[in-house]
Design an enzyme around this catalytic site. Structure first.
Site, PDB file in Angstrom:
ATOM      1  N   SER A  85       0.848  -1.190   0.000  1.00 16.76           N
ATOM      2  CA  SER A  85       0.000   0.000   0.000  1.00 16.76           C
ATOM      3  C   SER A  85       0.881   1.236   0.000  1.00 16.76           C
ATOM      4  O   SER A  85       2.107   1.161  -0.020  1.00 16.76           O
ATOM      5  CB  SER A  85      -0.910   0.001   1.235  1.00 16.76           C
ATOM      6  OG  SER A  85      -0.138   0.133   2.417  1.00 16.76           O
ATOM      7  N   LYS A  86       0.246   2.399   0.061  1.00 19.23           N
ATOM      8  CA  LYS A  86       0.991   3.665  -0.023  1.00 19.23           C
ATOM      9  C   LYS A  86       2.004   3.809   1.107  1.00 19.23           C
ATOM     10  O   LYS A  86       3.042   4.436   0.938  1.00 19.23           O
ATOM     11  CB  LYS A  86       0.021   4.845  -0.020  1.00 19.23           C
ATOM     12  CG  LYS A  86      -0.754   4.993  -1.321  1.00 19.23           C
ATOM     13  CD  LYS A  86      -1.650   6.224  -1.299  1.00 19.23           C
ATOM     14  CE  LYS A  86      -2.395   6.363  -2.623  1.00 19.23           C
ATOM     15  NZ  LYS A  86      -3.300   7.535  -2.612  1.00 19.23           N
ATOM     16  N   ARG A  87       1.711   3.219   2.240  1.00 22.33           N
ATOM     17  CA  ARG A  87       2.662   3.367   3.352  1.00 22.33           C
ATOM     18  C   ARG A  87       3.973   2.639   3.078  1.00 22.33           C
ATOM     19  O   ARG A  87       4.984   2.888   3.719  1.00 22.33           O
ATOM     20  CB  ARG A  87       2.033   2.862   4.660  1.00 22.33           C
ATOM     21  CG  ARG A  87       1.891   1.359   4.777  1.00 22.33           C
ATOM     22  CD  ARG A  87       1.310   0.963   6.130  1.00 22.33           C
ATOM     23  NE  ARG A  87       1.261  -0.470   6.301  1.00 22.33           N
ATOM     24  CZ  ARG A  87       0.302  -1.247   5.833  1.00 22.33           C
ATOM     25  NH1 ARG A  87      -0.699  -0.712   5.148  1.00 22.33           N
ATOM     26  NH2 ARG A  87       0.325  -2.555   6.037  1.00 22.33           N
ATOM     27  N   GLY A  98       5.296   2.815   0.095  1.00 20.06           N
ATOM     28  CA  GLY A  98       5.846   3.477  -1.077  1.00 20.06           C
ATOM     29  C   GLY A  98       5.198   3.017  -2.361  1.00 20.06           C
ATOM     30  O   GLY A  98       5.729   3.238  -3.450  1.00 20.06           O
TER      31      GLY A  98
END
Length: 469
Positions: free
Chosen positions: A249-251, A253
């Site tokens: 996920s975005k966390r 990267g």
């Protein structure tokens, strides 16, 4: 794997432009591209933009930019589903005419009630077939104020199976397949239906995609069978997990692939790293794009999820940076130096790259390191000068400067020899001269090899900064 002859193999990458091209999508595109290239086949790019609320022109451009950056050139396309609406409606009309589809007037609330009833009975929640035409069945009266959806008449017995190129044999009991909505009340077709028509019309022979699509595959197969279409072969690759083992996920990267360009990664390094996330060729970790195409085989795709490892990506990127031609690196890094406020005019940027590239993991690190040579000189702080430029050090620096004036050529070899001579003359070790040289000439206590740094700074600047010590 297919035994089809190489010239008929056609793969596709079909992203939805509801967001930018992310890592999982880029890997799917890479595998589909590599498979087509390996078999001298055709790679098709298709933009599935029917989700009008979430699709954006910016996301479309982000996908195209990402594909271009990675060098995943399509042989056909991009095709846009929104430009094919007439074709979808034509096929829906044919399915209705042939009895493979029907109008359903159940409201969303009624369908949800059907699903709740099924749940209460311990069954799979689904539409109950109220409007499905059957021999001898009397259908309800058509509500006057309601526009119908069109549903596909799914088979109600037997199984839908395929030999997955990655997972092996997969089978779904047809009793689990709902009568899928293929057109909404306003007549617009739904995702699964558009995919089927596109794959059929574009003669796609092999579909490689994420395993989040496994449940869509039997629905697409039964529609293709109703159309009398040749089925493609399917391969569903497991997802990419983050370093913590959770879904990427975005966390972690997991942002746009173009963010890796901004962060200083080389596209050839990203291709190499992405390929190894779920595919392998023996123990080979580093390989060229050409080797990937030569070796790529769906039998070597992993059945288990892959784990994103930023440190491994940095290691791969560092390898490609180190192996790059200095002039090529200079061309790539110069804009990054300028963006940091440095000036590249009149600088030996290829020489700077040659000095710095063995220790850099990203192009951005190279740009930051190059500022030592590409921005105005900033003398060391008074504290650092007082610490390093002792009376003993100043004697060494004056001796070095006096001898450096007469060097026939200002290059690394001659400067290295001169440094050794001064050290021998004064019977001191390297740090006694190298550290004061760095501080006096660059304003910094730590730099790459001092002889190479002095060579790149240039005779006039070095002697000017040493003057008056």
């Amino acid at each position: 794997m297919s035994t089809s002859t190489s010239n008929v193999i056609r793969t596709r990458f079909a992203p939805s432009p509801t967001g930018y091209l992310h890592l999982g999508g880029a890997r799917t595109a890479l595998f589909s591209w590599a498979f087509a290239r390996h078999h001298q086949g055709t790679f098709v790019l298709r933009i599935e933009d029917t989700d009008l609320e979430r699709s954006t022109p910016e996301a479309v451009q982000g996908i195209l930019d990402g594909m271009q950056w990675l060098g995943l050139d399509a042989d056909e396309g991009p095709f846009y589903q929104m430009q094919r609406m007439d074709r979808y409606r034509e096929v829906i009309a044919q399915l209705l005419k042939d009895g493979h589809a029907y109008y359903c007037y159940s409201s969303p609330e009624e369908v949800e009630a059907m699903r709740e009833t099924a749940r209460a009975q311990g069954l799979k929640p689904r539409y109950d077939g109220t409007w499905r035409p059957e021999a001898g069945k009397e259908l309800p009266a058509i509500p006057a104020d309601r526009k119908p959806v069109v549903r596909f008449k799914s088979p109600q017995s037997g199984a839908t199976s395929w030999d997955d190129m990655v997972k092996g044999r997969i089978s779904f009991d047809n009793t689990e397949l709902d009568d899928l909505v293929i057109a909404r009340p306003d007549g617009t077709p739904t995702y699964n239906f558009c995919v089927v028509v596109d794959d059929w019309d574009m003669a796609i022979t092999h579909v490689i995609r994420g395993d989040d699509h496994v449940n869509n595959t039997p629905r697409q197969i039964v529609i293709l069978q109703a159309l009398g279409a040749t089925l493609p072969e399917y391969g569903h690759v497991p997802m990419i997990l983050g370093p913590d083992g959770e879904k990427l996920s975005k966390r972690h990267g997991a942002v746009s692939i173009m963010d890796y360009d901004k962060d200083g990664y080389l596209p050839e390094a990203m291709i190499n790293y992405l390929a190894r996330l779920g595919w392998s060729h023996g123990d080979d970790e580093l390989f060229t794009r050409e080797q990937l195409v030569e070796w790529f085989d769906t039998r070597s795709l992993s059945k288990s999820a892959s784990q994103w490892d930023p440190k491994k990506l940095n290691w791969v990127n560092a390898h490609y940076i180190k192996a790059s031609d200095n002039a090529d690196l200079a061309e790539r890094v110069a804009p990054r130096i300028e963006a940091l406020g440095g000036k590249t005019d009149g600088q030996d940027v290829p020489g700077i790259m040659g000095l710095l590239k063995d220790r850099a993991e990203t192009l951005n690190q190279l740009a930051e390191g190059a500022l030592l040579f590409c921005r105005p000189f900033e003398p060391a702080s008074d504290e650092l000068m007082a610490e390093v430029l002792t009376p003993e050090a100043r004697v060494l620096l004056r001796d070095f400067a006096g001898k450096a004036v007469s060097l026939p050529q200002w290059n690394t070899e001659n400067l290295a020899a001169l440094i050794k001579q001064v050290l021998a003359d004064h019977e001191v070790k390297m740090p006694k001269l190298a550290i004061p040289l760095r501080v006096a000439v660059t304003g910094q206590k730590q730099t790459p090899a001092v002889d190479a740094v002095l060579a790149l700074v240039g005779r006039d600047k070095v002697l000017g900064r040493l003057a008056g010590l």
